[in-house]
Design a protein around this motif. Structure first.
Motif, PDB file in Angstrom:
ATOM      1  N   MET A  30      17.529  24.389 -14.293  1.00 34.63           N
ATOM      2  CA  MET A  30      16.153  24.560 -13.829  1.00 34.63           C
ATOM      3  C   MET A  30      15.229  24.810 -15.000  1.00 34.63           C
ATOM      4  N   ASP A  31      14.069  24.193 -14.944  1.00 33.96           N
ATOM      5  CA  ASP A  31      13.052  24.369 -15.966  1.00 33.96           C
ATOM      6  C   ASP A  31      12.129  25.503 -15.507  1.00 33.96           C
ATOM      7  N   PRO A  32      12.163  26.662 -16.167  1.00 31.98           N
ATOM      8  CA  PRO A  32      11.383  27.800 -15.662  1.00 31.98           C
ATOM      9  C   PRO A  32       9.872  27.578 -15.725  1.00 31.98           C
ATOM     10  N   PHE A  33       9.402  26.784 -16.684  1.00 27.64           N
ATOM     11  CA  PHE A  33       7.955  26.529 -16.765  1.00 27.64           C
ATOM     12  C   PHE A  33       7.507  25.643 -15.604  1.00 27.64           C
ATOM     13  N   MET A  35       9.006  25.621 -12.730  1.00 26.82           N
ATOM     14  CA  MET A  35       9.063  26.487 -11.546  1.00 26.82           C
ATOM     15  C   MET A  35       7.786  27.324 -11.454  1.00 26.82           C
ATOM     16  N   ARG A  36       7.325  27.820 -12.597  1.00 27.46           N
ATOM     17  CA  ARG A  36       6.095  28.615 -12.581  1.00 27.46           C
ATOM     18  C   ARG A  36       4.905  27.770 -12.132  1.00 27.46           C
TER      19      ARG A  36
ATOM     20  N   ILE B  66      15.984  33.075 -13.388  1.00 23.67           N
ATOM     21  CA  ILE B  66      14.848  32.196 -13.708  1.00 23.67           C
ATOM     22  C   ILE B  66      13.755  32.991 -14.428  1.00 23.67           C
ATOM     23  N   ALA B  69      14.933  33.363 -17.987  1.00 24.83           N
ATOM     24  CA  ALA B  69      14.784  32.068 -18.663  1.00 24.83           C
ATOM     25  C   ALA B  69      13.327  31.806 -19.023  1.00 24.83           C
ATOM     26  N   LEU B  70      12.426  32.180 -18.115  1.00 27.78           N
ATOM     27  CA  LEU B  70      10.989  31.994 -18.370  1.00 27.78           C
ATOM     28  C   LEU B  70      10.561  32.821 -19.585  1.00 27.78           C
ATOM     29  N   PRO B  75      16.039  26.870 -20.588  1.00 22.35           N
ATOM     30  CA  PRO B  75      16.427  26.521 -19.208  1.00 22.35           C
ATOM     31  C   PRO B  75      17.405  27.525 -18.599  1.00 22.35           C
ATOM     32  N   LEU B  76      17.406  27.560 -17.270  1.00 22.78           N
ATOM     33  CA  LEU B  76      18.418  28.301 -16.506  1.00 22.78           C
ATOM     34  C   LEU B  76      19.391  27.284 -15.915  1.00 22.78           C
TER      35      LEU B  76
END
Lengths: 192, 192
Positions: A30-33, A35-36, B66, B69-70, B75-76
């Motif tokens: 997962m890409d946390p940015f 997701m944000r 997450i 990770a952010l 990445p997570l």
């Protein structure tokens, strides 16, 4: 949502039978940015709707769900999936059929976390046939609460979920809408 | 981490046999502000460690994962749990026994998401016997990568996981450490 479209274009892999693999940024890695940004997008869509809780389903809904909850400043609840249950006194239970996995799961939420009168935003990573979204909506309604909206990260618009949810009176907001996955290519709604 | 301690004190429910229920803020309903603070705390603990990925396990590890990770800007990946597998060519698989559920799950991570030489931070919601953390660490090592540390939200220090992980040479950072759950009370390490 342009950033998400680019991710789907660049990293999504179309498998046979209408399956889109997005495990590099959405449901395994997962890409946390991203997701944000998804959280911020849902906030801007539902900011005026007096949301009191975000509800999602394990596992891939949790990351977009927690970011949306953070932006909306409300708690996140994730429904659990299980094969079969014995004790069901303190929980809401709904059956959800997965076309991908060809199995029925029971999804559950503790009764104590949804109060009558709450306004719940349902968030999920994918919308295809709408089974999960309908199951979550039935749980909200069992609790005497209102489904304020359904926020979807990736909608497969060639499958019936969106139409069925709209017909049932729900508001559906999808961040990207995929018109077709034919010939191993992703075509977005409005760009076919 | 004081905020987390307060949450455990105020909302944690001690059940029989050393089980601590924290489903109001950590593993069913989740407090997004607490999750963000957890991410910031892990960042401050591991900021100098050149982490390239955060690795956790579905489902309750995803929200703290997450956020971490952010903060660390990497990445997570979340490992999936499954009962049994047929195709295992492109994935790392490890068996993990759950003492709580009395069952063995196979946890899996796609090979393409961990490269040799990476420095991986493992994050999980609970540490008790260490089964999940060891399983995740073995996956990292199968990939030729390094376990840079193990970040735990709630450690049950009266169970052997921490000692076993330290003995195996891992760095373990737990945000709260519980010395005992006897007499239906939570006692923290250093405050018994």
């Amino acid at each position: 949502m342009e950033l998400l479209k680019q991710k789907v274009k660049n990293e999504g892999i179309v498998l046979a039978k209408g399956v889109l693999k997005v495990d590099s940024f959405l449901n395994h890695q997962m890409d946390p940015f991203l997701m944000r940004e998804i959280g911020r997008e849902f906030k801007s869509l539902f900011a005026g709707d007096k949301i009191t809780k975000v509800l999602t389903i394990e596992s891939s809904g949790i990351a977009p769900g927690i970011m949306t909850a953070l932006e909306l400043e409300v708690p996140l609840i994730f429904a659990r999936k299980q094969k079969s249950l014995t004790l069901t006194e303190d929980i809401y239970v709904e059956k959800v059929y997965s076309f991908t996995k060809r199995e029925t799961n029971e999804i559950t939420v503790s009764k104590k976390f949804i109060e009558p009168g709450e306004r719940v935003l349902i968030v999920d990573d994918f919308l295809a046939n709408g089974e999960a979204a309908f199951g979550l909506a039935r749980i909200v309604e069992q609790a005497g609460a209102t489904v304020a909206g359904i926020g979807i990260v990736i909608e497969k618009s060639f499958q019936p979920g969106r139409e069925l949810l709209l017909k049932a009176g729900y508001r559906v907001e999808s961040l990207v809408r995929i018109a077709s996955l034919e010939d191993e290519k992703v075509a977005f709604v409005g760009e076919e």
